[in-house]
Design an enzyme around this catalytic site. Sequence first.
Site, PDB file in Angstrom:
ATOM      1  N   VAL A 137       0.828  -1.207   0.000  1.00  0.00           N
ATOM      2  CA  VAL A 137       0.000   0.000   0.000  1.00  0.00           C
ATOM      3  C   VAL A 137       0.860   1.253   0.000  1.00  0.00           C
ATOM      4  O   VAL A 137       1.969   1.272   0.533  1.00  0.00           O
ATOM      5  CB  VAL A 137      -0.953   0.014   1.217  1.00  0.00           C
ATOM      6  CG1 VAL A 137      -1.847  -1.220   1.199  1.00  0.00           C
ATOM      7  CG2 VAL A 137      -0.185   0.096   2.539  1.00  0.00           C
ATOM      8  N   LEU A 188       7.023  -2.544  -7.837  1.00  0.00           N
ATOM      9  CA  LEU A 188       6.438  -1.215  -8.050  1.00  0.00           C
ATOM     10  C   LEU A 188       6.374  -0.440  -6.741  1.00  0.00           C
ATOM     11  O   LEU A 188       6.619   0.775  -6.722  1.00  0.00           O
ATOM     12  CB  LEU A 188       5.036  -1.336  -8.657  1.00  0.00           C
ATOM     13  CG  LEU A 188       4.366  -0.001  -9.015  1.00  0.00           C
ATOM     14  CD1 LEU A 188       5.190   0.773 -10.037  1.00  0.00           C
ATOM     15  CD2 LEU A 188       2.946  -0.219  -9.539  1.00  0.00           C
ATOM     16  N   LYS A 189       6.068  -1.126  -5.639  1.00  0.00           N
ATOM     17  CA  LYS A 189       6.052  -0.443  -4.338  1.00  0.00           C
ATOM     18  C   LYS A 189       7.440   0.080  -3.991  1.00  0.00           C
ATOM     19  O   LYS A 189       7.601   1.216  -3.518  1.00  0.00           O
ATOM     20  CB  LYS A 189       5.564  -1.407  -3.255  1.00  0.00           C
ATOM     21  CG  LYS A 189       5.557  -0.803  -1.841  1.00  0.00           C
ATOM     22  CD  LYS A 189       4.655   0.434  -1.768  1.00  0.00           C
ATOM     23  CE  LYS A 189       4.308   0.827  -0.346  1.00  0.00           C
ATOM     24  NZ  LYS A 189       5.408   1.271   0.474  1.00  0.00           N
ATOM     25  N   THR A 190       8.458  -0.725  -4.250  1.00  0.00           N
ATOM     26  CA  THR A 190       9.832  -0.293  -3.992  1.00  0.00           C
ATOM     27  C   THR A 190      10.191   0.919  -4.845  1.00  0.00           C
ATOM     28  O   THR A 190      10.816   1.876  -4.374  1.00  0.00           O
ATOM     29  CB  THR A 190      10.810  -1.448  -4.271  1.00  0.00           C
ATOM     30  OG1 THR A 190      10.528  -2.521  -3.369  1.00  0.00           O
ATOM     31  CG2 THR A 190      12.246  -1.014  -4.102  1.00  0.00           C
ATOM     32  N   ASN A 193       8.423   3.923  -3.443  1.00  0.00           N
ATOM     33  CA  ASN A 193       9.078   4.418  -2.228  1.00  0.00           C
ATOM     34  C   ASN A 193      10.313   5.257  -2.565  1.00  0.00           C
ATOM     35  O   ASN A 193      10.606   6.247  -1.896  1.00  0.00           O
ATOM     36  CB  ASN A 193       9.480   3.246  -1.340  1.00  0.00           C
ATOM     37  CG  ASN A 193       8.303   2.669  -0.591  1.00  0.00           C
ATOM     38  OD1 ASN A 193       7.248   3.284  -0.501  1.00  0.00           O
ATOM     39  ND2 ASN A 193       8.472   1.477  -0.057  1.00  0.00           N
TER      40      ASN A 193
END
Length: 336
Positions: A137, A188-190, A193
């Site tokens: 998330v 994609l979250k990495t 971030n």
Amino acid sequence: MDPSPSTPDAPIPKLGWIGLGSMGQAMALNLQTHLSHTNSPPLHIYNRTAARGQPLLAIGAISSSSIQALLQAVDICFIAVSDSNAVTSIINTILEVPAADLHQKIIVDTSTIAPGTSAWAQGCLRERGASFVAAPVFGASPIAKEGKLLVILAGADKAVKAVEPFLVGVLARKTLYLGEDAAKASLLKTTGNFLTAGFMELIAEAHVFAEKTGLGSDALESLVEHQYGPLPFAMSKRLTGGFYLPKRDERPWSDLNLAVKDVGLGVECAEKVGTRLPVADLVLSHLEEARRYGEVNGRALDSSSMYGVLRERAGLGFESEVVRRRDGGDGGLSGL
């Protein structure tokens, strides 16, 4: 309109939740509230520190004595923990559940973890007849409380469809589906971030520049709001509101230690494919410096606390005037 948890012909799935940190507790509270409003079975919860579950028990959730007991009672289990090691431990514990009891269960991981860990979890659970949905998330704990997170989804189409009714309008404002490869969601979250940390670094540098030149934070913040949009503006308010250095008795919006881990994941992923993220390297050095400051002064810091480091380097002091007024002038904090 509340999302419907099932079709008329399908039973309402029983849900579980593992991990009740700041983000996990906020999401689980929203989910249990939704289940109560839709007359659905209550949420089963498990957390190593049982006291974190009290707010959920007060609104109808059910406490489980162990991860195995929770898994046997639910159809879909959400995980919200701090890192890859914690997820690996939980998945290994789940794999101890008898195969017959694990068959067709769906495990939904909202944690920020290494892509390789997501791929491993997906493969192990698939071998046991269960499904793994990576669902990291975007959003700090205030956004989680509002139920306005952005959720990145990857996993088997059938499993994702079973989970979606409990996301938009309950935990999230929107979801993005990346296909069946769970590692893609974590990647994609990495990447996101990395972008977020870079934006925060840039805004923090700009605020220090504005203060040193006499331009002032108000003028800069007005420009950020009207020229660059809501996300940079929210980041700016996080700095000017003093949230980068929380009160001693308050949890940070987004923990500094998790930010170090998250930015470090991006650096590691880049190294594995033969490239570099120079901005991430810079941010990571400032976050590490902020962490040392927090350790020396016994303070929990927010992921935006590179602002304090940049202030000190410019001779302004880690604490802004807003922080000093908020804390009654009781700084007494030593330098790095």
